[in-house]
Design a protein around this motif. Sequence first.
Motif, PDB file in Angstrom:
ATOM      1  N   THR A  32       0.838  -1.197   0.000  1.00 23.36           N
ATOM      2  CA  THR A  32       0.000   0.000   0.000  1.00 23.36           C
ATOM      3  C   THR A  32       0.877   1.252   0.000  1.00 23.36           C
ATOM      4  O   THR A  32       1.868   1.314   0.710  1.00 23.36           O
ATOM      5  CB  THR A  32      -0.909   0.042   1.248  1.00 23.36           C
ATOM      6  N   MET A  33       0.491   2.201  -0.830  1.00 22.91           N
ATOM      7  CA  MET A  33       1.143   3.514  -0.834  1.00 22.91           C
ATOM      8  C   MET A  33       0.082   4.558  -0.541  1.00 22.91           C
ATOM      9  O   MET A  33      -1.067   4.425  -0.979  1.00 22.91           O
ATOM     10  CB  MET A  33       1.815   3.803  -2.172  1.00 22.91           C
ATOM     11  N   GLY A  34       0.469   5.569   0.206  1.00 18.32           N
ATOM     12  CA  GLY A  34      -0.538   6.549   0.570  1.00 18.32           C
ATOM     13  C   GLY A  34       0.026   7.894   0.929  1.00 18.32           C
ATOM     14  O   GLY A  34       1.246   8.091   0.970  1.00 18.32           O
ATOM     15  N   TRP A  35      -0.887   8.797   1.158  1.00 18.82           N
ATOM     16  CA  TRP A  35      -0.574  10.158   1.536  1.00 18.82           C
ATOM     17  C   TRP A  35      -1.230  10.492   2.865  1.00 18.82           C
ATOM     18  O   TRP A  35      -2.404  10.207   3.076  1.00 18.82           O
ATOM     19  CB  TRP A  35      -1.070  11.132   0.473  1.00 18.82           C
ATOM     20  N   TYR A  36      -0.445  11.100   3.721  1.00 20.84           N
ATOM     21  CA  TYR A  36      -0.926  11.622   4.991  1.00 20.84           C
ATOM     22  C   TYR A  36      -0.644  13.122   5.014  1.00 20.84           C
ATOM     23  O   TYR A  36       0.203  13.605   4.281  1.00 20.84           O
ATOM     24  CB  TYR A  36      -0.202  10.952   6.165  1.00 20.84           C
ATOM     25  N   ARG A  37      -1.354  13.828   5.876  1.00 23.99           N
ATOM     26  CA  ARG A  37      -1.063  15.248   6.016  1.00 23.99           C
ATOM     27  C   ARG A  37      -1.121  15.658   7.475  1.00 23.99           C
ATOM     28  O   ARG A  37      -1.836  15.048   8.278  1.00 23.99           O
ATOM     29  CB  ARG A  37      -2.028  16.099   5.191  1.00 23.99           C
ATOM     30  N   GLN A  38      -0.351  16.694   7.777  1.00 21.16           N
ATOM     31  CA  GLN A  38      -0.323  17.219   9.130  1.00 21.16           C
ATOM     32  C   GLN A  38      -0.355  18.729   9.060  1.00 21.16           C
ATOM     33  O   GLN A  38       0.564  19.357   8.519  1.00 21.16           O
ATOM     34  CB  GLN A  38       0.922  16.752   9.880  1.00 21.16           C
ATOM     35  N   ALA A  39      -1.430  19.293   9.589  1.00 23.89           N
ATOM     36  CA  ALA A  39      -1.563  20.739   9.674  1.00 23.89           C
ATOM     37  C   ALA A  39      -0.927  21.226  10.977  1.00 23.89           C
ATOM     38  O   ALA A  39      -0.798  20.442  11.929  1.00 23.89           O
ATOM     39  CB  ALA A  39      -3.038  21.127   9.616  1.00 23.89           C
ATOM     40  N   PRO A  40      -0.555  22.481  11.051  1.00 21.51           N
ATOM     41  CA  PRO A  40       0.062  23.004  12.282  1.00 21.51           C
ATOM     42  C   PRO A  40      -0.823  22.774  13.499  1.00 21.51           C
ATOM     43  O   PRO A  40      -2.024  23.082  13.470  1.00 21.51           O
ATOM     44  CB  PRO A  40       0.215  24.496  11.985  1.00 21.51           C
ATOM     45  N   GLY A  41      -0.245  22.187  14.535  1.00 26.81           N
ATOM     46  CA  GLY A  41      -0.966  21.960  15.772  1.00 26.81           C
ATOM     47  C   GLY A  41      -1.915  20.780  15.757  1.00 26.81           C
ATOM     48  O   GLY A  41      -2.658  20.567  16.718  1.00 26.81           O
ATOM     49  N   LYS A  42      -1.899  20.020  14.670  1.00 27.67           N
ATOM     50  CA  LYS A  42      -2.804  18.877  14.567  1.00 27.67           C
ATOM     51  C   LYS A  42      -2.021  17.591  14.330  1.00 27.67           C
ATOM     52  O   LYS A  42      -0.850  17.610  13.966  1.00 27.67           O
ATOM     53  CB  LYS A  42      -3.803  19.102  13.426  1.00 27.67           C
ATOM     54  N   GLN A  43      -2.716  16.473  14.528  1.00 29.81           N
ATOM     55  CA  GLN A  43      -2.090  15.182  14.304  1.00 29.81           C
ATOM     56  C   GLN A  43      -2.044  14.855  12.815  1.00 29.81           C
ATOM     57  O   GLN A  43      -2.852  15.366  12.028  1.00 29.81           O
ATOM     58  CB  GLN A  43      -2.875  14.084  15.043  1.00 29.81           C
ATOM     59  N   ARG A  44      -1.114  13.999  12.465  1.00 28.51           N
ATOM     60  CA  ARG A  44      -1.035  13.521  11.084  1.00 28.51           C
ATOM     61  C   ARG A  44      -2.209  12.572  10.825  1.00 28.51           C
ATOM     62  O   ARG A  44      -2.493  11.690  11.644  1.00 28.51           O
ATOM     63  CB  ARG A  44       0.296  12.816  10.852  1.00 28.51           C
ATOM     64  N   VAL A  45      -2.859  12.756   9.693  1.00 25.82           N
ATOM     65  CA  VAL A  45      -4.014  11.932   9.352  1.00 25.82           C
ATOM     66  C   VAL A  45      -3.888  11.408   7.925  1.00 25.82           C
ATOM     67  O   VAL A  45      -3.227  12.005   7.083  1.00 25.82           O
ATOM     68  CB  VAL A  45      -5.339  12.717   9.493  1.00 25.82           C
ATOM     69  N   LEU A  46      -4.561  10.293   7.689  1.00 26.01           N
ATOM     70  CA  LEU A  46      -4.577   9.707   6.354  1.00 26.01           C
ATOM     71  C   LEU A  46      -5.412  10.573   5.419  1.00 26.01           C
ATOM     72  O   LEU A  46      -6.524  10.967   5.758  1.00 26.01           O
ATOM     73  CB  LEU A  46      -5.159   8.298   6.403  1.00 26.01           C
ATOM     74  N   VAL A  47      -4.870  10.834   4.233  1.00 23.47           N
ATOM     75  CA  VAL A  47      -5.612  11.543   3.194  1.00 23.47           C
ATOM     76  C   VAL A  47      -6.174  10.540   2.191  1.00 23.47           C
ATOM     77  O   VAL A  47      -7.366  10.522   1.902  1.00 23.47           O
ATOM     78  CB  VAL A  47      -4.707  12.547   2.458  1.00 23.47           C
ATOM     79  N   ALA A  48      -5.303   9.693   1.666  1.00 22.33           N
ATOM     80  CA  ALA A  48      -5.714   8.698   0.684  1.00 22.33           C
ATOM     81  C   ALA A  48      -4.642   7.634   0.591  1.00 22.33           C
ATOM     82  O   ALA A  48      -3.459   7.908   0.789  1.00 22.33           O
ATOM     83  CB  ALA A  48      -5.943   9.337  -0.680  1.00 22.33           C
ATOM     84  N   SER A  49      -5.076   6.418   0.259  1.00 19.84           N
ATOM     85  CA  SER A  49      -4.133   5.334   0.056  1.00 19.84           C
ATOM     86  C   SER A  49      -4.626   4.440  -1.058  1.00 19.84           C
ATOM     87  O   SER A  49      -5.820   4.462  -1.408  1.00 19.84           O
ATOM     88  CB  SER A  49      -3.937   4.528   1.353  1.00 19.84           C
ATOM     89  N   ILE A  50      -3.705   3.635  -1.602  1.00 17.94           N
ATOM     90  CA  ILE A  50      -4.073   2.736  -2.688  1.00 17.94           C
ATOM     91  C   ILE A  50      -3.215   1.484  -2.588  1.00 17.94           C
ATOM     92  O   ILE A  50      -1.998   1.550  -2.357  1.00 17.94           O
ATOM     93  CB  ILE A  50      -3.922   3.438  -4.055  1.00 17.94           C
TER      94      ILE A  50
END
Length: 125
Positions: A32-50
């Motif tokens: 599986t490959m995917g993208w996560y994102r982390q905004a300032p002051g927030k936890q890293r979260v899954l955006v999309a995976s495949i």
Amino acid sequence: VQLQASGGGLVQPGGSLRLSCVASGRIFSIETMGWYRQAPGKQRVLVASITSGGTAKYADSVKGRFTVSRDNAKNTVYLQMNSLKPEDTAVYSCNADYLGYYTDDGAPVQTKDYWGQGTQVTVSS
């Protein structure tokens, strides 16, 4: 083994960006490959995976706007982001799960949760 992400930048609300992440090295499989994102002051979260078979998963916040795709032959995952919103602003990181590769001695190794460096996406007018 290295994951190299690219394509981030500054874009106006409603605009589009395409992120790419290339996995390089003596790789023989990536489940599986995917993208996560982390905004300032927030936890890293899954955006999309495949998965290697093409099954995609998306966060509710990006469904209908983002599309994840993959080129297995090139060990590359893409994230097409359309209709971007200011709340999409974050550092986007590439992830490879159950990545199999050969060591310098030729031994096969499988590792879970292999991360690349992040790329900044800023959505602002």
